[in-house]
Scaffold this motif. Structure first.
Motif, mmCIF file in Angstrom:
data_model
loop_
_atom_site.group_PDB
_atom_site.id
_atom_site.type_symbol
_atom_site.label_atom_id
_atom_site.label_comp_id
_atom_site.label_asym_id
_atom_site.label_seq_id
_atom_site.Cartn_x
_atom_site.Cartn_y
_atom_site.Cartn_z
ATOM 1 N N GLN A 126 0.893 -1.191 0.019
ATOM 2 C CA GLN A 126 -0.050 0.023 0.289
ATOM 3 C C GLN A 126 0.901 1.287 0.011
ATOM 4 N N LEU A 127 1.916 1.282 0.899
ATOM 5 C CA LEU A 127 2.941 2.687 1.007
ATOM 6 C C LEU A 127 3.781 2.576 -0.473
ATOM 7 N N GLU A 128 3.996 1.501 -1.225
ATOM 8 C CA GLU A 128 4.475 1.438 -2.481
ATOM 9 C C GLU A 128 3.611 2.306 -3.459
ATOM 10 N N GLN A 129 2.368 1.898 -3.393
ATOM 11 C CA GLN A 129 1.329 2.251 -4.525
ATOM 12 C C GLN A 129 1.211 3.906 -4.197
ATOM 13 N N ALA A 133 5.945 5.804 -6.559
ATOM 14 C CA ALA A 133 7.548 5.516 -6.977
ATOM 15 C C ALA A 133 7.316 4.699 -8.186
ATOM 16 N N LYS A 134 8.340 4.740 -9.125
ATOM 17 C CA LYS A 134 8.384 4.178 -10.331
ATOM 18 C C LYS A 134 9.358 2.828 -10.052
ATOM 19 N N LYS A 135 9.056 1.743 -10.440
ATOM 20 C CA LYS A 135 9.662 0.567 -10.133
ATOM 21 C C LYS A 135 11.164 0.523 -11.141
ATOM 22 N N THR A 136 12.292 0.515 -10.685
ATOM 23 C CA THR A 136 13.415 0.311 -11.541
ATOM 24 C C THR A 136 13.815 -0.696 -12.229
ATOM 25 N N PRO A 155 15.011 -15.228 9.457
ATOM 26 C CA PRO A 155 16.236 -15.905 10.083
ATOM 27 C C PRO A 155 16.122 -15.748 11.709
ATOM 28 N N THR A 156 16.633 -16.879 12.336
ATOM 29 C CA THR A 156 16.857 -16.930 13.794
ATOM 30 C C THR A 156 17.985 -16.052 13.922
ATOM 31 N N GLY A 157 18.172 -15.624 15.433
ATOM 32 C CA GLY A 157 19.177 -14.857 15.656
ATOM 33 C C GLY A 157 19.314 -13.380 15.585
ATOM 34 N N ILE A 158 18.267 -13.061 15.046
ATOM 35 C CA ILE A 158 17.780 -11.531 14.659
ATOM 36 C C ILE A 158 16.640 -11.224 15.176
ATOM 37 N N SER A 159 16.531 -10.036 16.236
ATOM 38 C CA SER A 159 15.150 -9.416 16.415
ATOM 39 C C SER A 159 14.653 -8.285 15.412
ATOM 40 N N PHE A 160 13.274 -8.427 15.264
ATOM 41 C CA PHE A 160 12.837 -7.880 14.283
ATOM 42 C C PHE A 160 11.793 -6.568 15.039
ATOM 43 N N VAL A 161 12.104 -5.317 14.632
ATOM 44 C CA VAL A 161 11.253 -4.481 14.789
ATOM 45 C C VAL A 161 10.200 -4.314 14.025
ATOM 46 N N ASP A 162 8.785 -4.260 14.344
ATOM 47 C CA ASP A 162 7.670 -4.214 13.332
ATOM 48 C C ASP A 162 7.420 -2.622 13.227
ATOM 49 N N VAL A 163 7.639 -2.164 11.988
ATOM 50 C CA VAL A 163 7.523 -0.854 11.610
ATOM 51 C C VAL A 163 6.069 -0.582 10.982
ATOM 52 N N GLY A 164 5.117 -1.538 11.037
ATOM 53 C CA GLY A 164 3.950 -1.106 10.265
ATOM 54 C C GLY A 164 3.008 -2.681 10.023
ATOM 55 N N THR A 165 2.020 -2.589 10.413
ATOM 56 C CA THR A 165 1.273 -3.629 10.105
ATOM 57 C C THR A 165 -0.300 -3.369 9.726
ATOM 58 N N THR A 166 -0.870 -1.940 9.792
ATOM 59 C CA THR A 166 -2.058 -1.622 9.607
ATOM 60 C C THR A 166 -1.965 -1.037 7.965
ATOM 61 N N TYR A 167 -3.155 -1.167 7.442
ATOM 62 C CA TYR A 167 -3.516 -0.684 5.932
ATOM 63 C C TYR A 167 -4.618 -0.320 5.820
#
Length: 167
Positions: A126-129, A133-136, A155-167
């Protein structure tokens, strides 16, 4: 902070499409688990849909699991694509960036880092639309590949910060 993280995600997606930007953040030592997962060969190529494609959308439209590579003056990369699922590895200089889309989330991280970001795949699209932005376009050398679903797991061993879940 969220704008910075969204900019990082946009950068990684652009890199997958042949962007010419170069990152400059320091890279700490990787965790053993993350390094082992990154180093594992994720797919085996086979004859079939081999060819050159201009966009990731063209590759997805081919309808076959594909392993694709690209090279530019700024770096190189590999993409594993099966339907809407995707995993990329992009190298710029001494830095390696990863993106995995498991159909629910897009995970991004840098080799050696213990933290990455994740964003809802639907929200990212949704953010891309909305951005307009034009696809390269680039040149992807692809071959049909046997790619298991485990390829697209975060991957395991890496923690991920959630930066967006709503649309």
């Amino acid at each position: 902070d969220i704008i910075l993280v969204l900019a990082l995600i946009a950068f990684v997606l652009a890199a997958c499409s042949g962007s010419k930007e170069q990152p400059s953040a320091p890279v700490p030592a990787p965790t053993e688990a993350a390094a082992a997962q990154e180093a594992a060969p994720p797919a085996t190529g086979s004859a079939g849909m081999a060819g050159t494609y201009r966009t990731l959308e063209e590759i997805k439209a081919a309808g076959k699991p594909m392993k694709c590579t690209w090279t530019t003056a700024q770096g190189s990369g590999t993409a594993l694509i099966s339907g809407e699922l995707m995993k990329t590895e992009t190298v710029f200089g001494v830095k390696t960036f990863f993106l995995t889309d498991d159909g629910t989330y897009r995970y991004t991280w840098t080799r050696g880092m213990v933290q990455g970001t994740k964003i809802s795949t639907a929200y990212q699209k949704q953010l891309e639309q909305q951005s307009g932005a034009k696809k390269t376009q680039g040149e992807y050398a692809c071959e049909e590949a046997d790619i298991g679903p485990e390829t697209f797991a975060a991957p395991t061993g890496i923690s991920f910060v959630d930066v967006g879940t709503t649309y």
